[in-house]
Design a protein around this motif. Structure first.
Motif, mmCIF file in Angstrom:
data_model
loop_
_atom_site.group_PDB
_atom_site.id
_atom_site.type_symbol
_atom_site.label_atom_id
_atom_site.label_comp_id
_atom_site.label_asym_id
_atom_site.label_seq_id
_atom_site.Cartn_x
_atom_site.Cartn_y
_atom_site.Cartn_z
ATOM 1 N N GLY A 1 5.366 -2.436 12.936
ATOM 2 C CA GLY A 1 5.735 -1.279 12.132
ATOM 3 C C GLY A 1 6.948 -1.559 11.266
ATOM 4 O O GLY A 1 7.000 -1.162 10.092
ATOM 5 N N LEU A 2 7.938 -2.238 11.838
ATOM 6 C CA LEU A 2 9.124 -2.602 11.067
ATOM 7 C C LEU A 2 8.753 -3.556 9.938
ATOM 8 O O LEU A 2 9.223 -3.399 8.803
ATOM 9 N N ALA A 3 7.887 -4.527 10.238
ATOM 10 C CA ALA A 3 7.450 -5.476 9.202
ATOM 11 C C ALA A 3 6.768 -4.742 8.056
ATOM 12 O O ALA A 3 7.027 -5.021 6.883
ATOM 13 N N SER A 4 5.925 -3.798 8.377
ATOM 14 C CA SER A 4 5.220 -3.038 7.351
ATOM 15 C C SER A 4 6.195 -2.224 6.505
ATOM 16 O O SER A 4 6.122 -2.228 5.273
ATOM 17 N N ALA A 5 7.112 -1.541 7.156
ATOM 18 C CA ALA A 5 8.082 -0.714 6.430
ATOM 19 C C ALA A 5 8.976 -1.573 5.534
ATOM 20 O O ALA A 5 9.241 -1.215 4.379
ATOM 21 N N LEU A 6 9.434 -2.711 6.044
ATOM 22 C CA LEU A 6 10.272 -3.599 5.235
ATOM 23 C C LEU A 6 9.498 -4.151 4.048
ATOM 24 O O LEU A 6 10.020 -4.212 2.931
ATOM 25 N N ARG A 7 8.257 -4.555 4.273
ATOM 26 C CA ARG A 7 7.437 -5.109 3.193
ATOM 27 C C ARG A 7 7.304 -4.104 2.048
ATOM 28 O O ARG A 7 7.541 -4.429 0.889
ATOM 29 N N VAL A 8 6.978 -2.872 2.395
ATOM 30 C CA VAL A 8 6.788 -1.847 1.374
ATOM 31 C C VAL A 8 8.114 -1.545 0.662
ATOM 32 O O VAL A 8 8.181 -1.501 -0.569
ATOM 33 N N SER A 9 9.167 -1.358 1.426
ATOM 34 C CA SER A 9 10.465 -1.008 0.831
ATOM 35 C C SER A 9 11.015 -2.131 -0.040
ATOM 36 O O SER A 9 11.535 -1.874 -1.136
ATOM 37 N N LEU A 10 10.914 -3.365 0.437
ATOM 38 C CA LEU A 10 11.433 -4.483 -0.346
ATOM 39 C C LEU A 10 10.599 -4.710 -1.607
ATOM 40 O O LEU A 10 11.153 -5.051 -2.658
ATOM 41 N N ALA A 11 9.302 -4.508 -1.515
ATOM 42 C CA ALA A 11 8.460 -4.644 -2.712
ATOM 43 C C ALA A 11 8.837 -3.592 -3.754
ATOM 44 O O ALA A 11 8.943 -3.896 -4.952
#
Length: 153
Positions: A19-29
Motif C-alpha cells: 500500500g505504501l509503495a502504491s501511494a508513493l508511486r502515485v504521489s511521486l509521479a
C-alpha cells in the motif's frame, strides 16, 4: 451506492509495504509531472534533461558511460547526445587516453539552462512547501534522505 473495497481506509492501505509503495508511486509521479510543467520553455525531453544533468554532475563522461548511467541503449543515447550537441548544450572532446572515444561536457549554455531549470522548479516547490504546516515540513525533512536512499537502490 458503489464503494471501492480496496480504498475504504487510505490510512490502513499505507500500513502495508504494498500500500505504501502504491501511494508513493502515485504521489511521486504526480509531483514529477507538476515539476516538469515548470520547465524553462525549452524543447528538451525529460531524457535529454536527465542526460545533460548527469554529465554536469560527473563533469565529463563518455557516451557509453552516460548510456549506462541513464539506463538506456547506446544508440538511443547517441541520438540524445547529438540533439544536445546541436543545440550547443553539450560538447564533445577527444578522450585523454583512448583515441576511439570522446568525452562529453556541458557547455556554458547547457549549465545556464540547467541552472534556470532548477531555479524554476525549486521556486515552485518552495512555494508549495510554504503552504504546509510546520509538522508536515518536519516530516518531509525526515523523509527526504529516505527518498534519496530509495532513488539510489
Amino acid at each position: 451506492m458503489l464503494t471501492n473495497p480496496q480504498n475504504t481506509d487510505p490510512a490502513a492501505n499505507l500500513r502495508s509495504d504494498a500500500g505504501l509503495a502504491s501511494a508513493l508511486r502515485v504521489s511521486l509521479a504526480r509531483l514529477t509531472r507538476r515539476l516538469r510543467k515548470q520547465a524553462v520553455g525549452h524543447i528538451l525531453t525529460p531524457t535529454q534533461l536527465a542526460a545533460l544533468a548527469a554529465v554536469e554532475r560527473h563533469t565529463t563522461m563518455t557516451p557509453g558511460e552516460l548510456a549506462e548511467h541513464e539506463k538506456v541503449q547506446p544508440p538511443s543515447m547517441t541520438r540524445v547526445v547529438s540533439h544536445l550537441e546541436e543545440r550547443g548544450l553539450l560538447a564533445r572532446s577527444p578522450h585523454p587516453t583512448d583515441r576511439r572515444q570522446v568525452t562529453l561536457s556541458v557547455t556554458p549554455a547547457g549549465a545556464a539552462l540547467l541552472k534556470e531549470e532548477r531555479r524554476r522548479k525549486e521556486a515552485w516547490l518552495a512555494q508549495r512547501l510554504g503552504e504546509l504546516t510546520p509538522e508536515e515540513k518536519a516530516i518531509l525533512r525526515r523523509a527526504a534522505p529516505i527518498l534519496e536512499k530509495l532513488s539510489q537502490m
